[in-house]
Design an enzyme around this catalytic site. Structure first.
Site, mmCIF file in Angstrom:
data_model
loop_
_atom_site.group_PDB
_atom_site.id
_atom_site.type_symbol
_atom_site.label_atom_id
_atom_site.label_comp_id
_atom_site.label_asym_id
_atom_site.label_seq_id
_atom_site.Cartn_x
_atom_site.Cartn_y
_atom_site.Cartn_z
ATOM 1 N N ARG A 1 52.238 8.516 119.072
ATOM 2 C CA ARG A 1 53.711 7.925 119.366
ATOM 3 C C ARG A 1 54.636 8.197 118.616
ATOM 4 N NH1 ARG A 1 51.774 1.965 120.544
ATOM 5 N NH2 ARG A 1 49.754 2.847 119.719
ATOM 6 N N GLU B 1 36.132 -5.515 120.796
ATOM 7 C CA GLU B 1 37.245 -4.876 121.094
ATOM 8 C C GLU B 1 38.101 -5.197 122.113
ATOM 9 O OE1 GLU B 1 38.799 -2.687 118.480
ATOM 10 O OE2 GLU B 1 37.385 -3.675 117.706
ATOM 11 N N ASN C 1 41.206 -9.037 114.446
ATOM 12 C CA ASN C 1 40.576 -8.224 113.167
ATOM 13 C C ASN C 1 41.735 -7.342 112.814
ATOM 14 O OD1 ASN C 1 38.834 -6.889 111.621
ATOM 15 N ND2 ASN C 1 38.311 -5.388 113.252
ATOM 16 N N ASN D 1 52.123 2.452 114.564
ATOM 17 C CA ASN D 1 51.950 3.474 115.552
ATOM 18 C C ASN D 1 53.112 4.313 116.069
ATOM 19 O OD1 ASN D 1 49.087 2.938 115.632
ATOM 20 N ND2 ASN D 1 49.722 0.966 116.613
HETATM 21 C C1 UD1 Z 1 40.809 -1.274 115.100
HETATM 22 C C2 UD1 Z 1 39.754 -2.011 115.197
HETATM 23 C C3 UD1 Z 1 40.396 -3.277 115.714
HETATM 24 C C4 UD1 Z 1 41.494 -4.126 114.904
HETATM 25 C C5 UD1 Z 1 42.442 -2.856 114.936
HETATM 26 C C6 UD1 Z 1 43.841 -3.285 114.141
HETATM 27 C C7 UD1 Z 1 38.040 -0.624 115.561
HETATM 28 C C8 UD1 Z 1 36.873 -0.273 116.440
HETATM 29 N N1 UD1 Z 1 38.746 -1.621 116.006
HETATM 30 O O1 UD1 Z 1 41.267 -0.846 116.403
HETATM 31 O O2 UD1 Z 1 39.264 -4.462 115.658
HETATM 32 O O3 UD1 Z 1 42.150 -5.047 115.351
HETATM 33 O O4 UD1 Z 1 42.103 -1.646 114.298
HETATM 34 O O5 UD1 Z 1 44.673 -2.617 114.137
HETATM 35 O O6 UD1 Z 1 37.557 -0.558 114.492
HETATM 36 N N2 UD1 Z 1 40.560 6.343 112.522
HETATM 37 C C9 UD1 Z 1 40.190 7.561 111.860
HETATM 38 N N3 UD1 Z 1 39.134 8.114 112.466
HETATM 39 C C10 UD1 Z 1 38.699 7.802 113.752
HETATM 40 C C11 UD1 Z 1 39.439 6.644 114.363
HETATM 41 C C12 UD1 Z 1 40.524 5.907 113.652
HETATM 42 O O7 UD1 Z 1 40.688 7.813 110.860
HETATM 43 O O8 UD1 Z 1 37.840 8.299 114.247
HETATM 44 C C13 UD1 Z 1 41.816 5.713 111.986
HETATM 45 C C14 UD1 Z 1 42.992 5.622 112.676
HETATM 46 O O9 UD1 Z 1 43.987 6.947 112.141
HETATM 47 C C15 UD1 Z 1 43.741 4.337 112.373
HETATM 48 C C16 UD1 Z 1 42.675 3.430 111.898
HETATM 49 O O10 UD1 Z 1 41.371 4.334 111.853
HETATM 50 O O11 UD1 Z 1 44.703 4.325 111.099
HETATM 51 C C17 UD1 Z 1 42.381 2.483 113.159
HETATM 52 O O12 UD1 Z 1 41.941 3.317 114.319
HETATM 53 P P1 UD1 Z 1 42.438 2.932 115.804
HETATM 54 O O13 UD1 Z 1 41.860 3.753 116.621
HETATM 55 O O14 UD1 Z 1 44.026 2.860 115.724
HETATM 56 O O15 UD1 Z 1 41.701 1.416 115.849
HETATM 57 P P2 UD1 Z 1 42.401 0.270 116.788
HETATM 58 O O16 UD1 Z 1 41.892 0.815 118.112
HETATM 59 O O17 UD1 Z 1 43.904 -0.176 116.585
HETATM 60 CA CA CA Z 2 45.655 0.910 115.921
#
Ligand code: UD1
Ligand code: CA
Length: 453
Positions: free
Chosen positions: A15, A151, A166, A224
């Site tokens: 985004r 989640e 969270n 984001n």
């Molecule tokens: C996550 C949390 C959620 C919390 C939210 C806050 C989980 C499953 N959920 O959700 O409880 O409320 O953050 O913003 O953890 N990332 C990686 N590798 C991956 C996946 C993610 O490096 O495989 C990094 C992303 O770049 C990002 C962060 O981890 O910076 C969070 O990942 P994202 O997928 O955005 O999690 P949310 O769905 O926002």
């Molecule tokens: Ca996120």
């Protein structure tokens, strides 16, 4: 207790609509990931692991440092999977998880969180949200004990009604982590390995989940898109402005002030609107900065005044010195005590002695100018022959007539004077007048041309 920190920074950030990896987008002139790394460093961990994926090479190149390890997560299979990539590098008592796109997290908050963690206890940073949509929800039992995180996409209507979200930031006992991460499954709404499932496992294993609250939503907001990035920027600047005001600075309008670096300030400093401070800026007591100034990597000694629309980079103003309006001081510009530089004067690698003046319209480059010397309007140091740079040295109490061209290398002794409009190509001894211009002739009875019929 020893500490390892894992920073998740592998996500794409679709985004943002950008060629630049999301975590490299800047807040206050520094990448979001750079902010998180600097905060992590303040906790003096035994290691900092940065999990990278999208744009991994660019991120590594831009931020590599001796105290950082980069771990590549080739495919983004979820936050739990991301942390698991760093597992082989982890050995501390406590592992703290941070996020490369959550730049405003404060070290004090993390210290409070870390305080909660021991072999039998896990620390979770939560936040009360006006609109918790998208966030994982903190599910507590009737006694208020944390049970699990659910989640948003997996949550029932009842769970979605929970406002405690969270932040994603948590601190876990290092010994347990490998076991929990190894047991994660991806059978959920997003088909991801959720780090948040660790909470339920910890509870099942009889650990206590202690929580800490972030000071406000902005502290734990992730960017984001560029709208959230701008919100983070303004919040950062709001905090920076408050910090300076608490130290004795009057900001005429904190909403029109930007700090992009490290600033140290004295008392009774006045900063007018639209001022940008970049890099390392030192501002001593009683300094005044007028509107629309950009000041980077500079030092302003006691009582110095920077007037409107001035641009300083790598400059130093001595006690009571002043510059502007519309001064341009480039790297190596030094103004001695009470020296004065007026409008449309450019300086570079040039030192003005105490009380020396360059009031208007000059270029002073590669020059050493003695105390009390006066530089007339329109003076140019001709320091460059197209290949090499040369120096102009002036003693004390020199008087340079207006519109003089000083062709370097050149020495002007103390008390020397140049006539206005001179091109000076030879050294001028002390207390001597140098005139380097065509002599004036008056032609009597001369007729102006008239228009042909
Ligand atoms: C996550 C949390 C959620 C919390 C939210 C806050 C989980 C499953 N959920 O959700 O409880 O409320 O953050 O913003 O953890 N990332 C990686 N590798 C991956 C996946 C993610 O490096 O495989 C990094 C992303 O770049 C990002 C962060 O981890 O910076 C969070 O990942 P994202 O997928 O955005 O999690 P949310 O769905 O926002
Ligand atoms: Ca996120």
């Amino acid at each position: 207790m020893s500490l390892d920190i894992v920073i998740l920074a592998a996500g794409q950030g679709t985004r943002m609509r950008s060629a630049l990896p999301k975590v490299l987008h800047p807040v206050a002139g520094k990448s979001m990931l750079g902010h998180v790394i600097d905060t992590a460093r303040q906790l003096q961990p035994q290691s900092i692991q940065v999990v990278i994926g999208h744009g991994a090479e660019t991120v590594r190149e831009r931020l590599s440092a001796d105290d950082l390890s980069f771990v590549v997560q080739a495919e983004q299979l979820g936050t739990g999977h991301a942390v698991a990539q760093a597992l082989p590098q982890l050995s501390a008592d406590t592992v703290l998880i941070l996020y490369g796109d959550v730049p405003l997290i404060e070290v004090e908050t993390l210290q409070r969180l870390l305080h909660q963690v021991n072999a039998e206890q896990l620390g979770l940073l939560t936040v009360q949200l006006a609109d918790p949509t998208g966030y994982g929800r903190i599910v507590r039992d009737a006694a208020g004990t944390v049970q699990e995180i659910v989640e948003h996409k997996d949550a029932s209507a009842a769970v979605r009604a929970i406002r405690e979200g969270n932040t994603g930031i948590l601190a876990v006992p290092g010994k347990r982590l490998a076991d929990w991460l190894g047991r994660l499954s991806n059978s959920n709404a997003q088909g991801e390995y959720y780090l948040t499932d660790v909470i339920g496992m910890a509870v099942a294993d009889g650990l206590v989940v202690a929580t800490e609250q972030a000071s406000d939503e902005m502290e734990v907001l992730g960017a984001n898109d560029r709208i959230q990035l701008a919100q983070l920027e303004r919040h950062y600047q709001y905090r920076a402005g408050r910090r300076l005001m608490a130290q004795g600075v009057t900001l005429i309008d904190p909403a029109r002030f930007d700090q992009r670096g490290e600033v140290s300030v004295g008392r009774d400093v006045l900063i007018d609107i639209n001022v940008i401070l970049e890099g390392r800026v030192v501002i001593e007591d009683n300094v005044e900065i007028g509107p629309n100034c950009v000041i980077r990597n500079s030092t302003l000694r006691q009582g110095a005044v920077v007037k409107a629309n001035s641009h300083l980079d790598g400059a130093e103003l001595g006690q009571g010195a002043d510059c502007g309006p519309f001064a341009r001081l480039r790297p190596g510009s030094v103004l001695g005590a009470k020296a004065h530089v007026g409008n449309f004067v450019e300086m570079k690698n040039a030192v003005l002695g105490a009380g020396a003046k360059a009031g208007h319209l000059s270029y002073l480059g590669d020059a050493e100018i003695g105390a009390r010397t006066n530089i007339g309007a329109g003076t140019i140091t001709c320091n460059y022959d197209g290949a090499n740079k040369f120096k102009t040295v002036m003693g004390e109490d020199v008087f340079i007539g207006s519109n003089s061209s000083l062709v370097a290398p050149l020495n002007l002794g103390a008390g020397a004077t140049t006539g206005a409009g001179s091109t000076i190509t030879q050294d001028v001894p002390a207390d001597t007048l140098a005139v380097g211009r065509a002599k004036q002739r008056n032609i009597e009875g001369w007729q102006r041309p008239t228009k042909k019929k």
